[in-house]
Design an enzyme around this catalytic site. Structure first.
Site, PDB file in Angstrom:
ATOM      1  N   CYS A   1       0.793  -1.222   0.000  1.00  0.00           N
ATOM      2  CA  CYS A   1       0.000   0.000   0.000  1.00  0.00           C
ATOM      3  C   CYS A   1       0.834   1.285   0.000  1.00  0.00           C
ATOM      4  CB  CYS A   1      -0.926   0.115   1.199  1.00  0.00           C
ATOM      5  SG  CYS A   1      -1.812  -1.375   1.580  1.00  0.00           S
TER       6      CYS A   1
ATOM      7  N   GLY B   1      -0.399   0.156  -4.941  1.00  0.00           N
ATOM      8  CA  GLY B   1      -1.593  -0.641  -4.676  1.00  0.00           C
ATOM      9  C   GLY B   1      -2.708  -0.253  -5.614  1.00  0.00           C
TER      10      GLY B   1
ATOM     11  N   ASN C   1       0.620   1.167   5.817  1.00  0.00           N
ATOM     12  CA  ASN C   1       1.452   0.440   4.866  1.00  0.00           C
ATOM     13  C   ASN C   1       2.344  -0.500   5.678  1.00  0.00           C
ATOM     14  OD1 ASN C   1       4.340   1.321   2.837  1.00  0.00           O
ATOM     15  ND2 ASN C   1       3.077  -0.486   2.764  1.00  0.00           N
ATOM     16  N   GLY C   2       2.256  -1.805   5.367  1.00  0.00           N
ATOM     17  CA  GLY C   2       3.048  -2.785   6.106  1.00  0.00           C
ATOM     18  C   GLY C   2       2.174  -3.947   6.531  1.00  0.00           C
TER      19      GLY C   2
ATOM     20  N   CYS D   1      13.408  -1.540   4.240  1.00  0.00           N
ATOM     21  CA  CYS D   1      13.184  -2.564   3.217  1.00  0.00           C
ATOM     22  C   CYS D   1      14.011  -2.264   1.963  1.00  0.00           C
ATOM     23  CB  CYS D   1      11.705  -2.625   2.856  1.00  0.00           C
ATOM     24  SG  CYS D   1      11.369  -3.720   1.465  1.00  0.00           S
TER      25      CYS D   1
ATOM     26  N   TYR E   1      12.831  -2.431  -6.298  1.00  0.00           N
ATOM     27  CA  TYR E   1      11.651  -2.673  -7.118  1.00  0.00           C
ATOM     28  C   TYR E   1      10.457  -1.762  -6.849  1.00  0.00           C
ATOM     29  CZ  TYR E   1       7.550  -5.127  -8.913  1.00  0.00           C
ATOM     30  OH  TYR E   1       6.384  -5.425  -9.535  1.00  0.00           O
TER      31      TYR E   1
ATOM     32  N   CYS F   1       8.573 -12.581   2.717  1.00  0.00           N
ATOM     33  CA  CYS F   1       8.654 -11.372   3.553  1.00  0.00           C
ATOM     34  C   CYS F   1       7.616 -11.445   4.655  1.00  0.00           C
ATOM     35  CB  CYS F   1       8.395 -10.140   2.679  1.00  0.00           C
ATOM     36  SG  CYS F   1       8.319  -8.616   3.628  1.00  0.00           S
TER      37      CYS F   1
ATOM     38  N   CYS G   1      16.871  -4.129   5.775  1.00  0.00           N
ATOM     39  CA  CYS G   1      16.409  -5.508   5.861  1.00  0.00           C
ATOM     40  C   CYS G   1      16.785  -6.209   4.551  1.00  0.00           C
ATOM     41  CB  CYS G   1      14.888  -5.550   6.034  1.00  0.00           C
ATOM     42  SG  CYS G   1      14.211  -7.228   5.936  1.00  0.00           S
TER      43      CYS G   1
ATOM     44  N   CYS H   1      14.633 -11.340   2.579  1.00  0.00           N
ATOM     45  CA  CYS H   1      14.139 -12.180   1.477  1.00  0.00           C
ATOM     46  C   CYS H   1      15.290 -12.791   0.686  1.00  0.00           C
ATOM     47  CB  CYS H   1      13.154 -11.425   0.591  1.00  0.00           C
ATOM     48  SG  CYS H   1      13.625  -9.778   0.139  1.00  0.00           S
TER      49      CYS H   1
HETATM   50  S1  SF4 Z   1      12.054  -9.324   3.654  1.00  0.00           S
HETATM   51 FE1  SF4 Z   1      12.605  -8.325   1.697  1.00  0.00          FE
HETATM   52  S2  SF4 Z   1      10.675  -7.368   1.016  1.00  0.00           S
HETATM   53 FE2  SF4 Z   1      10.414  -7.842   3.205  1.00  0.00          FE
HETATM   54  S3  SF4 Z   1      11.020  -5.980   4.306  1.00  0.00           S
HETATM   55 FE3  SF4 Z   1      12.832  -7.285   4.164  1.00  0.00          FE
HETATM   56  S4  SF4 Z   1      13.873  -6.587   2.274  1.00  0.00           S
HETATM   57 FE4  SF4 Z   1      11.770  -5.836   2.210  1.00  0.00          FE
END
Ligand code: SF4
Length: 449
Positions: free
Chosen positions: A8, A34, A108-109, A242, A248, A388, A439, A442
């Site tokens: 979102c 979104g 968002n999240g 993120c 992306y 994720c 983060c 993934c």
């Molecule tokens: S797991 Fe990947 S998509 Fe999810 S917050 Fe972490 S970096 Fe972003």
């Protein structure tokens, strides 16, 4: 990449005349985050006014619907569901009434502890009206039994990751990011008022001026007294922005986490070319996601980047088509080869990421059918092997190509002459001293919370 979807886009305005039509403009710019539903809630004379619906911003706010919402404060939302299904009941902003009065929330999240929180609330007799985790904010706030800043701060401190959220009361707006900072949220000025949004492209659309990121664990309060900041939570020094936003999700022209995604993607292409150079005749981006990385890749190797693939913007998700033949046809509806560009040439395909590989396998065949003598693939991020937990809708782990197969197997399955993924070290290195503030779960499976 076509598979993961973001959770979102959010937008807030305070002290802006004609807040609702202005919010409609801003939501248009956030539409990429979104497309399932859109909504705006305004505050005026002690009450909240809401309009939301299923579909694109232009469909929900066609004509004068947006303008009819009164007030100089507004919160807006565009949704792609990551927790809870796609339905009007789940469309945001959600509006509730509790002891402290009316409140609306746009989120968002995904609340990673959402299931446990729901169960705990249900045991206490809570009645849920939606299946989205965003409703938990309203229940948690109701337990605080007051509309004070302290009540909101206490509620946010218990919510856990991941959120960028905006709360609207009839006379006040509060914007907040979780203490790890997973999802982006920026603050700007709009005339004499204020604007908050997931990305700065919304500011550009509305004519707002970007001031800064809202910091992890920070809530910003907007009311008659102006705008002030307060810390509500501490992650113990762990920041987990993120990284996929840069790879992306975010629009290339935004400023996200202090950097411009187009520039980051371009640099990722340069680093990728250093890690996996090759001899070829031209670079072709998988549109639109691979364009910036392809430009960087081509520039580093002194190769031309050409439009060998054209994307049809008016078709939906390819992987919902059943069976391999139907899926290949759906991919062809989305991307078509420019034969004249690729015939008799060695082609390097560049994309930002590779999730299931459905699209890419079909493209490779199509390029060869069109006369390409070699097809190589370069991916501007590491192999994606893990789902994720923090607000991005991934396929199941078993559906992730890099989770199921070795790199050699992937190259063969996709009919590529060679394959190269950008290393995590190469990707993180783009951010210099800030490389550990993201983060990367993934790719690594190391979930920061
Ligand atoms: S797991 Fe990947 S998509 Fe999810 S917050 Fe972490 S970096 Fe972003």
């Amino acid at each position: 990449m076509a598979d993961p979807r973001d959770a979102c886009g959010v937008l807030g305005l305070y002290g802006v005349r004609g807040a609702a039509p202005m919010a409609t403009l801003g939501l248009h710019a956030l539409q990429h985050r979104g497309q399932e539903s859109a909504g705006i809630v305004t505050g005026h004379n002690g009450s909240l006014f809401c309009r939301k619906g299923m579909g694109l911003v232009a469909q929900v706010f066609s004509g004068s619907e947006g303008s009819s919402l009164p007030g100089e404060i507004a919160v807006g939302h565009v949704r792609y569901s990551t927790a809870g299904g796609s339905s009007l009941a789940n469309a945001q902003p959600l509006v509730g009434r509790y002891l402290g009065g009316e409140v609306a929330v746009a989120h968002n999240g995904t609340l990673a502890a959402g299931a446990a929180l729901s169960e705990a609330l249900a045991r206490k007799g809570a009645l849920f009206q939606t299946t989205t985790d965003t409703e938990l904010f309203l229940h948690l706030l109701a337990q605080e039994q007051a509309a004070s800043e302290s009540a909101v701060a206490a509620m946010l401190a218990h919510a856990g990751p991941a959120f960028a959220a905006i709360f609207l009361f009839p006379d006040k707006m509060i914007a907040a990011r979780d203490p790890w900072g997973f999802r982006p949220l920026v603050l700007g000025r709009l005339g004499k008022g204020y604007a908050v949004a997931s990305e700065t492209c919304a500011f550009d659309q509305m004519g707002a001026v970007y001031e800064r990121e809202i910091r992890p664990g920070e809530m910003v309060i907007f009311d008659d007294g102006g705008c002030r900041s307060r810390c509500f939570g501490d992650s113990g020094g762990v920041t987990a922005r993120c990284l996929l936003e840069h790879i992306y999700f975010a629009r290339p022209d935004s400023v996200v986490f202090g950097a411009t995604p187009h520039v980051v993607r371009w640099q990722s292409g340069v680093v990728l070319a250093g890690e996996f150079p090759l001899e070829a005749d031209l670079v072709v981006a998988i549109p639109d996601s691979g364009v910036s990385a392809a430009m960087g890749f081509a520039s580093a190797l002194g190769l031309p980047v050409e439009r060998g693939l054209i994307r049809n913007h008016y078709v939906g998700r390819s992987f919902i088509a059943p069976g391999p033949e139907a899926r290949a046809m759906a991919v062809r509806m989305k991307h078509n080869v420019v034969r004249e560009v690729v015939r008799g040439r060695r082609v390097v395909l560049v994309d930002d990421s590779l999730i299931r590989g459905t699209t890419t396998a079909t493209l490779s065949r199509d390029l060869r059918d069109a006369g390409a003598t070699e097809v190589h693939l370069r991916i501007a991020c590491p192999p994606t092997r893990h789902p994720c937990l923090y607000g991005v809708d991934f396929p199941r782990r078993e559906e992730l190509l890099a989770h199921r197969y070795s790199l050699q197997e992937i190259q063969e399955r996709l009919h590529m002459d060679s394959l190269g993924y950008l290393s995590l070290d190469g990707l993180a290195g783009i951010f210099g001293a800030e490389r550990d503030s993201f983060c990367t779960a993934c790719w690594t499976g190391n979930y920061p919370v």
